[in-house]
Every structure is written in structure tokens, then in C-alpha cells.
Design an enzyme around this catalytic site. Structure first.
Site, short mmCIF file in Angstrom:
data_model
loop_
_atom_site.label_atom_id
_atom_site.label_comp_id
_atom_site.label_asym_id
_atom_site.label_seq_id
_atom_site.Cartn_x
_atom_site.Cartn_y
_atom_site.Cartn_z
N ASP A 172 -1.00 9.25 -10.52
CA ASP A 172 -0.94 8.14 -11.48
C ASP A 172 0.50 7.78 -11.80
OD1 ASP A 172 -3.67 8.10 -11.49
OD2 ASP A 172 -3.90 9.13 -13.42
N ASP A 206 0.85 -1.19 0.00
CA ASP A 206 0.00 0.00 0.00
C ASP A 206 0.89 1.25 0.00
OD1 ASP A 206 -2.93 1.00 0.56
OD2 ASP A 206 -1.60 2.19 1.86
N GLU A 213 -4.56 2.50 -4.39
CA GLU A 213 -3.10 2.54 -4.25
C GLU A 213 -2.55 1.23 -3.71
OE1 GLU A 213 -4.78 4.28 -0.41
OE2 GLU A 213 -5.29 4.21 -2.53
N ASN A 264 -2.23 12.90 -3.62
CA ASN A 264 -3.16 13.32 -4.68
C ASN A 264 -3.69 14.73 -4.42
OD1 ASN A 264 -3.08 11.23 -6.52
ND2 ASN A 264 -4.73 10.05 -5.55
#
Length: 495
Positions: free
Chosen positions: A370, A353, A397, A361
């Protein structure tokens, strides 16, 4: 597809070939039947006419034995000698010859003296030198009559009271009279009718060619077969003109003659060859069509297969990272779990993770987020090298790695390598206490058996991931302190 197309094409070819072959056999048999029918008709006609001529010869011989030329008038003498000759319309002339070869009488309108000597003729010398010839058929010769036609002589020996040679009675047959019997027959341009003497001498032939007459062909294997058997049909190359023919032959019942009716093989099969050409072209077109359609179908099938494969790959692939997606992960995990049960080997699982990804983000935008996910995916893909190892994007993620035939220690080393590689990329993340992008990794391992639920390994890896996050993130942990149920060996884990 190639095999199916080949079988269909071969089937079409086989059916066509069989049809053509059976049609060829039928054509051959029909030609044999036609030639035998013509032969039978001609043999019967020649037999009957020669029998009438032979009766005329016998009648002249009988009349000569009872004739007293000094007491009967010439007219009565003629009737006694040649009364039966009137019925032999096949005959050109009938002669009575004495022992010196001089003419005694002929089947003219009256008996008259002639200066005719035939002592040099074959039919005369043959009877003079042999006592028991019976009916003799001469070679073709040119008549001494004004017309000078080619003729064959049918003769018998005359004997005196002591059995000595007394002369010959001979009936002649003009070759053109025989050939006229064949003119109405349709044998094709290369068909032929041949009349052989018993020793293989060619007496006459239709179509008539004088240069071919009177050949001695008894030494030819072709003619030897005619002379050896009573009748039959065969194909052979003619020793006369070299044309390949179907030949039906038969021996005249009472006379030393063999007749053949021959049809040209080329002419017999001319119509069949045209039919074979048309059928072969049609067959070739059909075979080409089958092959062509097969290739088109195969190309379309390959195109559809590629499209379906691409769709399946898309359905199992994460669009962003190019890694297998959650569905592919589940399918692979199920497959590897069953394999581990069969082989009795360990199976390990990593849950990865990205730490503080939501804040990344929010601070840098989804585009940069991304890029981070793609970078982590590249790291995972580069860190697993065995063919059966698989890294997948589990969602958001989160990532997962399946490691078949790997125990807990091996899985921990791989997980640590992945963590360090991500850290070494030093991607800026000011929202993280580490100021760079890091990852938390949960590791679980088990040796599956039939009594263990596969979800136990998934849950163990998930617990290990939460332990790694609880340890401050950027860590590798396993759930070692978890209690293992009595019915299963609890997976080891690290965070």
C-alpha cells in the site's frame, strides 16, 4: 434562499403595511363622517333657534311701527311688540333701543322705564354707522344684568320714516346657553366645537375657556379657509390651543356664522395605533421566523450538500491513494473526449502498471505494498501540473493519466518523467530484476473526431502497456506498429 426569504418577508411586510394603511384611511374617513354628522346636527339646531330669534326681532320692529303708546295699555303694547318672542327660547333678552342708546322696551313681563343706555355697545355703534348691515352678530360682551353673563347680541337697525337711524332691536344669547347644546356630545378629551363670526372673531368654544373667547383669528390660514369655503373637512393645527385636529366646518345658511367640529387626531388614531403596534409586532415576529427558518433551512441544506458532495467525492475517490477512482476516470475521459471532438485538439492517455507488484506483496506484505501504491500516486500527482490533467487509480496496481490537448510526443515526455521519478525513489524490491520498484507505461494519443470510437484510444493505451511489459518492464512504449482502421486515425503509442 436569501432572495426567497427576502421576498416572503417583504410580502408579509407589504400586506401588513397595506392592511394598516387601509385601516388608517378607514379610521380617518370614519372620523370625518362622525364630525360632519355632529356638525350637521348642530348647524340645524342653531339655524332654527336663530331663525326664531330673528323672527322675534322682526316682530318687534313691525309692532313698533304700528304702536301708539298713548292709546294702548302697557299690556297690549307688550303683546304687540314681543308676542313672537315667547317662541324664542334661545333668547336671553330682547331690547328696543332708541337712537340715543336708551332702552325703549324689553321682553320683560311689562314695559317699564329703565336707566339703561347701550350707546357704547358694538351692536349699537355698528348699526348707527352703517345703513345696510341687516342682521348683525356682535362680539361677546358681559351683560349689564345682575348675573353679568357673557353674551352675544343679534340685532337689526330701526329706521324712521325718512330712513334715518332710529335705534336698534337686539336679542341677546348667553354663551352658556349655546354651550349647553354641546354638553351631551362625545368628542373626546381634546375635541372642540367653535363658533366664529363671519370676520373670524371667535364667539364661543366648547369646552368653554373664557380666556380663548373673543379672539380675532381672521388672519390665521386655518380660519381663512373656514371663512373662504362654504363647508368642508380638513386637518390642521389649531391656532387657539395648538392641537392637531380633524376639522369639519359649515356656514350657517342664513346667518354670518361659521361652526366647526374638531376631533383630536391623536385620539382618533389612539385605537388604530394600538392595533398597528400589535400587528407590527406580529409581522416582525413572522418576518424574523421566516428569516430564521430560512437560515436554519439553508444551514441544513449546506450540511446536506456538503455531505452529498463528500459522498460523491468518496464515491469517485480511491480510498488508499486519494486519487480519483476508475469511475471518476471514466467520467473524466468521456468529458475530455467530447471536448476534444468539439475543439479538434489531441487527447493522450497513459496506462501505468507497477512491475512485479504481486511478488512485492508476497515478500513484503500488503502494508508495504500500500505504501508503494501511495508513493506512485504521489509521483503521478506531482508530474501533471495543468488543471485539466488527471491521474486516477485504475485498479489494483494500475494507474491511468488523461492528458487533454497533448500530442504523442508530449505524452511520451511526461511518461518518461514519471518512470524516471518512480525509479529515482529507489524503493527496495528484491523480487524484481532491477532490485527496486519500477513501472511500465503505455502511451496512446489521438485527435478525436465524430467517426472515431473512444474505446480505440483505451485499447491502444492498453496494447502499449503490454508492449512495455513485453520489452522487459521499466519501460515506456506505444503501439506504433498497430494497423489503423480505415475509418479512424489510429492513436500513436509508446511503452
Amino acid at each position: 434562499m436569501h432572495l426567497i426569504a427576502g421576498v416572503i418577508a417583504l410580502g408579509i411586510l407589504g400586506i401588513s403595511a397595506h392592511t394598516l394603511w387601509m385601516d388608517r384611511l378607514g379610521t380617518w374617513q370614519e372620523a370625518e363622517k362622525s364630525s360632519r354628522n355632529v356638525l350637521t346636527t348642530i348647524v340645524r339646531d342653531l339655524d332654527s333657534n336663530l331663525e326664531l330669534l330673528d323672527l322675534s326681532l322682526k316682530g318687534a320692529m313691525e309692532g313698533l311701527r304700528h304702536l301708539s303708546s298713548q292709546q294702548l295699555s302697557p299690556d297690549l303694547q307688550y303683546r304687540m311688540l314681543f308676542d313672537r318672542a315667547a317662541s324664542a327660547n334661545f333668547m336671553a333678552s330682547l331690547l328696543l333701543i332708541d337712537r340715543n342708546g336708551d332702552l325703549i322696551a324689553d321682553a320683560g313681563p311689562m314695559i317699564a322705564s329703565r336707566l339703561l343706555n347701550v350707546s357704547d355697545r358694538e351692536y349699537f355703534t355698528a348699526h348707527k354707522n352703517a345703513h345696510h348691515l341687516g342682521l348683525y352678530v356682535s362680539r361677546p360682551y358681559r351683560s349689564k344684568a345682575p348675573h353679568g353673563d357673557l353674551t352675544i347680541g343679534i340685532s337689526r337697525r330701526l329706521s324712521d320714516s325718512d330712513g334715518g337711524f332710529a335705534g336698534v332691536v337686539m336679542g341677546s344669547i348667553a354663551l352658556n346657553t349655546i354651550n349647553q347644546r354641546f354638553e351631551h356630545l362625545s368628542l373626546g378629551q381634546q375635541g372642540a366645537i367653535n363658533l366664529f363670526r363671519g370676520d373670524g372673531v371667535l364667539l364661543t368654544r366648547y369646552p368653554f375657556d373664557e380666556s380663548q373667547i373673543d379672539q380675532e383669528l381672521g388672519g390665521s390660514p386655518h380660519v381663512q379657509r373656514l371663512l373662504r369655503d362654504k363647508s368642508g373637512t380638513f386637518d390642521s393645527v389649531s391656532p387657539i390651543d395648538g392641537i392637531h385636529r380633524i376639522i369639519s366646518f359649515g356656514r350657517l345658511e342664513k346667518y354670518p356664522l361659521v361652526l366647526t367640529v374638531a376631533l383630536s387626531v391623536d385620539e382618533v388614531f389612539a385605537a388604530w395605533e394600538r392595533k398597528a403596534l400589535v400587528l407590527s409586532l406580529v409581522t416582525l415576529v413572522l418576518c424574523c421566523a421566516v428569516v430564521g427558518l430560512t437560515f436554519l433551512f439553508q444551514r441544513e441544506l449546506k450540511r446536506r450538500t456538503r455531505a452529498e458532495t463528500k459522498l460523491r467525492r468518496i464515491a469517485r475517490t480511491d480510498d488508499l491513494t486519494g486519487l480519483p477512482n476508475r469511475r471518476a476516470f471514466r467520467e473524466t475521459f468521456e468529458r475530455e473526449w467530447r471536448q476534444a471532438v468539439r475543439s479538434g485538439t489531441a487527447l493522450s492517455l497513459l496506462y501505468i502498471d507497477a512491475d512485479y507488484f504481486k511478488s512485492f506483496n508476497d515478500r513484503y506484505g500488503h502494508g508495504r505494498g500500500d505504501e508503494v501504491l501511495r508513493a506512485i500516486a504521489g509521483t503521478l500527482d506531482a508530474s501533471i501540473r495543468r488543471p485539466r490533467d488527471i491521474a486516477a487509480r485504475y485498479g489494483g496496481e494500475e494507474f491511468a493519466v488523461i492528458l487533454p490537448e497533448t500530442d504523442l510526443a508530449g505524452a511520451m515526455r511526461i511518461a518518461e518523467t514519471i518512470r524516471q521519478t518512480i525509479t529515482a525513489m529507489a524503493m527496495l524490491h528484491e523480487g524484481s530484476p532491477y532490485h527496486i520498484v519500477t513501472a511500465s507505461i503505455g502511451v496512446a494519443s489521438a485527435q478525436p473526431t465524430r467517426g472515431i470510437e473512444r474505446n480505440a484510444l483505451l485499447e491502444a493505451a492498453d496494447r502499449a502497456l503490454y508492449r512495455a511489459k513485453g520489452a522487459g518492464r521499466n519501460a515506456v512504449r506505444n503501439p506504433a506498429e498497430d494497423v489503423v482502421p480505415s475509418w479512424a486515425s489510429l492513436p500513436d503509442a509508446a511503452a
